[in-house]
Design a protein around this motif. Sequence first.
Motif, PDB file in Angstrom:
ATOM      1  N   ALA A   1     -55.839  19.046  33.180  1.00 14.20           N
ATOM      2  CA  ALA A   1     -55.576  20.411  33.448  1.00 14.20           C
ATOM      3  C   ALA A   1     -54.107  20.552  34.256  1.00 14.20           C
ATOM      4  N   ALA A   2     -53.046  19.915  33.769  1.00 11.65           N
ATOM      5  CA  ALA A   2     -51.905  20.042  34.171  1.00 11.65           C
ATOM      6  C   ALA A   2     -51.175  21.550  33.619  1.00 11.65           C
ATOM      7  N   ARG A   3     -50.302  21.907  34.338  1.00  9.45           N
ATOM      8  CA  ARG A   3     -49.891  23.440  33.870  1.00  9.45           C
ATOM      9  C   ARG A   3     -48.776  23.295  32.818  1.00  9.45           C
ATOM     10  N   SER A   4     -48.060  21.816  32.853  1.00 11.01           N
ATOM     11  CA  SER A   4     -46.921  21.828  31.977  1.00 11.01           C
ATOM     12  C   SER A   4     -47.177  20.666  31.346  1.00 11.01           C
ATOM     13  N   ASN A   5     -46.562  20.263  29.973  1.00 16.11           N
ATOM     14  CA  ASN A   5     -46.424  18.681  29.396  1.00 16.11           C
ATOM     15  C   ASN A   5     -45.680  18.172  30.361  1.00 16.11           C
ATOM     16  N   GLU A   6     -44.508  18.579  31.009  1.00 17.87           N
ATOM     17  CA  GLU A   6     -43.850  17.473  31.709  1.00 17.87           C
ATOM     18  C   GLU A   6     -44.461  17.238  33.153  1.00 17.87           C
ATOM     19  N   ASN A   7     -45.277  18.006  33.593  1.00 20.79           N
ATOM     20  CA  ASN A   7     -46.119  17.830  34.897  1.00 20.79           C
ATOM     21  C   ASN A   7     -46.842  16.768  34.549  1.00 20.79           C
ATOM     22  N   CYS A   8     -47.688  16.603  33.455  1.00 25.24           N
ATOM     23  CA  CYS A   8     -48.686  15.905  32.903  1.00 25.24           C
ATOM     24  C   CYS A   8     -47.975  14.501  32.604  1.00 25.24           C
ATOM     25  N   ASN A   9     -46.913  14.349  32.133  1.00 31.05           N
ATOM     26  CA  ASN A   9     -46.159  13.164  31.819  1.00 31.05           C
ATOM     27  C   ASN A   9     -45.712  12.637  33.053  1.00 31.05           C
ATOM     28  N   GLY A  10     -45.425  13.584  34.059  1.00 30.02           N
ATOM     29  CA  GLY A  10     -44.840  13.107  35.427  1.00 30.02           C
ATOM     30  C   GLY A  10     -45.712  11.958  36.075  1.00 30.02           C
ATOM     31  N   ASN A  11     -47.091  11.925  35.894  1.00 26.86           N
ATOM     32  CA  ASN A  11     -47.875  10.956  36.292  1.00 26.86           C
ATOM     33  C   ASN A  11     -47.790   9.634  35.981  1.00 26.86           C
ATOM     34  N   GLY A  12     -46.708   9.438  34.740  1.00 24.60           N
ATOM     35  CA  GLY A  12     -46.546   7.859  34.029  1.00 24.60           C
ATOM     36  C   GLY A  12     -47.765   7.532  33.237  1.00 24.60           C
ATOM     37  N   PRO A  13     -47.269   6.714  32.458  1.00 22.95           N
ATOM     38  CA  PRO A  13     -48.770   6.247  31.485  1.00 22.95           C
ATOM     39  C   PRO A  13     -49.377   5.288  32.280  1.00 22.95           C
ATOM     40  N   VAL A  14     -50.540   5.075  31.429  1.00 27.62           N
ATOM     41  CA  VAL A  14     -51.695   4.187  32.131  1.00 27.62           C
ATOM     42  C   VAL A  14     -51.957   3.097  30.882  1.00 27.62           C
ATOM     43  N   ASN A  15     -52.631   2.044  31.371  1.00 22.19           N
ATOM     44  CA  ASN A  15     -53.063   1.052  30.382  1.00 22.19           C
ATOM     45  C   ASN A  15     -54.418   1.517  30.111  1.00 22.19           C
ATOM     46  N   CYS A  16     -54.610   1.691  28.643  1.00 24.90           N
ATOM     47  CA  CYS A  16     -56.085   2.145  28.425  1.00 24.90           C
ATOM     48  C   CYS A  16     -56.972   0.798  28.644  1.00 24.90           C
ATOM     49  N   THR A  17     -58.362   1.267  28.974  1.00 29.91           N
ATOM     50  CA  THR A  17     -59.532   0.162  29.010  1.00 29.91           C
ATOM     51  C   THR A  17     -59.826  -0.194  27.667  1.00 29.91           C
ATOM     52  N   GLU A  18     -60.359  -1.363  27.568  1.00 32.66           N
ATOM     53  CA  GLU A  18     -60.791  -1.980  26.146  1.00 32.66           C
ATOM     54  C   GLU A  18     -61.693  -1.182  25.613  1.00 32.66           C
ATOM     55  N   GLY A  19     -61.058  -1.160  24.325  1.00 33.51           N
ATOM     56  CA  GLY A  19     -62.071  -0.175  23.249  1.00 33.51           C
ATOM     57  C   GLY A  19     -61.440   1.272  23.207  1.00 33.51           C
ATOM     58  N   MET A  20     -60.542   1.820  24.093  1.00 30.00           N
ATOM     59  CA  MET A  20     -59.907   2.820  23.930  1.00 30.00           C
ATOM     60  C   MET A  20     -58.639   2.702  23.158  1.00 30.00           C
ATOM     61  N   ASP A  21     -58.806   3.157  21.799  1.00 31.35           N
ATOM     62  CA  ASP A  21     -57.751   2.900  20.800  1.00 31.35           C
ATOM     63  C   ASP A  21     -56.872   4.154  20.428  1.00 31.35           C
ATOM     64  N   THR A  22     -57.016   5.278  21.351  1.00 32.26           N
ATOM     65  CA  THR A  22     -56.477   6.306  20.802  1.00 32.26           C
ATOM     66  C   THR A  22     -55.990   7.025  22.034  1.00 32.26           C
ATOM     67  N   CYS A  23     -54.718   7.928  21.896  1.00 33.88           N
ATOM     68  CA  CYS A  23     -54.279   8.826  23.024  1.00 33.88           C
ATOM     69  C   CYS A  23     -54.552   9.965  22.596  1.00 33.88           C
ATOM     70  N   GLN A  24     -55.165  10.663  23.399  1.00 32.13           N
ATOM     71  CA  GLN A  24     -55.807  12.278  23.116  1.00 32.13           C
ATOM     72  C   GLN A  24     -55.112  13.193  24.032  1.00 32.13           C
ATOM     73  N   THR A  25     -54.907  14.258  23.500  1.00 30.36           N
ATOM     74  CA  THR A  25     -54.021  15.439  24.074  1.00 30.36           C
ATOM     75  C   THR A  25     -55.073  16.860  23.767  1.00 30.36           C
ATOM     76  N   ASN A  26     -55.247  17.351  24.886  1.00 37.01           N
ATOM     77  CA  ASN A  26     -56.135  18.812  24.498  1.00 37.01           C
ATOM     78  C   ASN A  26     -55.181  19.753  25.095  1.00 37.01           C
ATOM     79  N   VAL A  27     -54.804  20.516  24.313  1.00 32.85           N
ATOM     80  CA  VAL A  27     -54.181  21.665  25.013  1.00 32.85           C
ATOM     81  C   VAL A  27     -55.002  23.183  24.828  1.00 32.85           C
ATOM     82  N   ILE A  28     -55.187  23.803  25.928  1.00 36.80           N
ATOM     83  CA  ILE A  28     -55.636  25.080  25.823  1.00 36.80           C
ATOM     84  C   ILE A  28     -54.675  26.162  26.280  1.00 36.80           C
TER      85      ILE A  28
END
Length: 135
Positions: A31-58
């Motif tokens: 629930a970040a208010r902007s894309n920039e705020n969201c990306n400001g958290n930096g990337p994470v390494n996904c756990t095993e079995g997670m093969d997709t980056c998902q973005t939801n924008v409401i």
Amino acid sequence: MTFSTLLLVLIVTMSATVTPARALQCFTCIAARSNENCNGNGPVNCTEGMDTCQTNVIGAIGFNTFTKLCSTSGVCASLALTNIDLVVGSVRTTCCTEDLCNASRGGPSLHAPLGLAGSLLILLLTLLIVATATF
């Protein structure tokens, strides 16, 4: 060369050529208010079995909420089938499978003032998407 020496050479050679699986990297936020705020958290390494980056924008009358997470291709594709575009707002899910591929905003852009009812609707929809993606 003895059998044990040959076996040792074979094991060392094979272990040197086998590369460990590397985790997919995605930007994540809730629930970040902007894309920039969201990306400001930096990337994470996904756990095993997670093969997709998902973005939801409401988006609802001028206000966008971004939620990004590691997901599976099946869950993400299912949510992407439920994308909604209405005059007053939209819900959009995008999926990608490369490292840091969810850096761009990938969603709707609506510009107008938002009331309390719209804010609550966005919050409820975001919680629904996050809950659905985790199960």
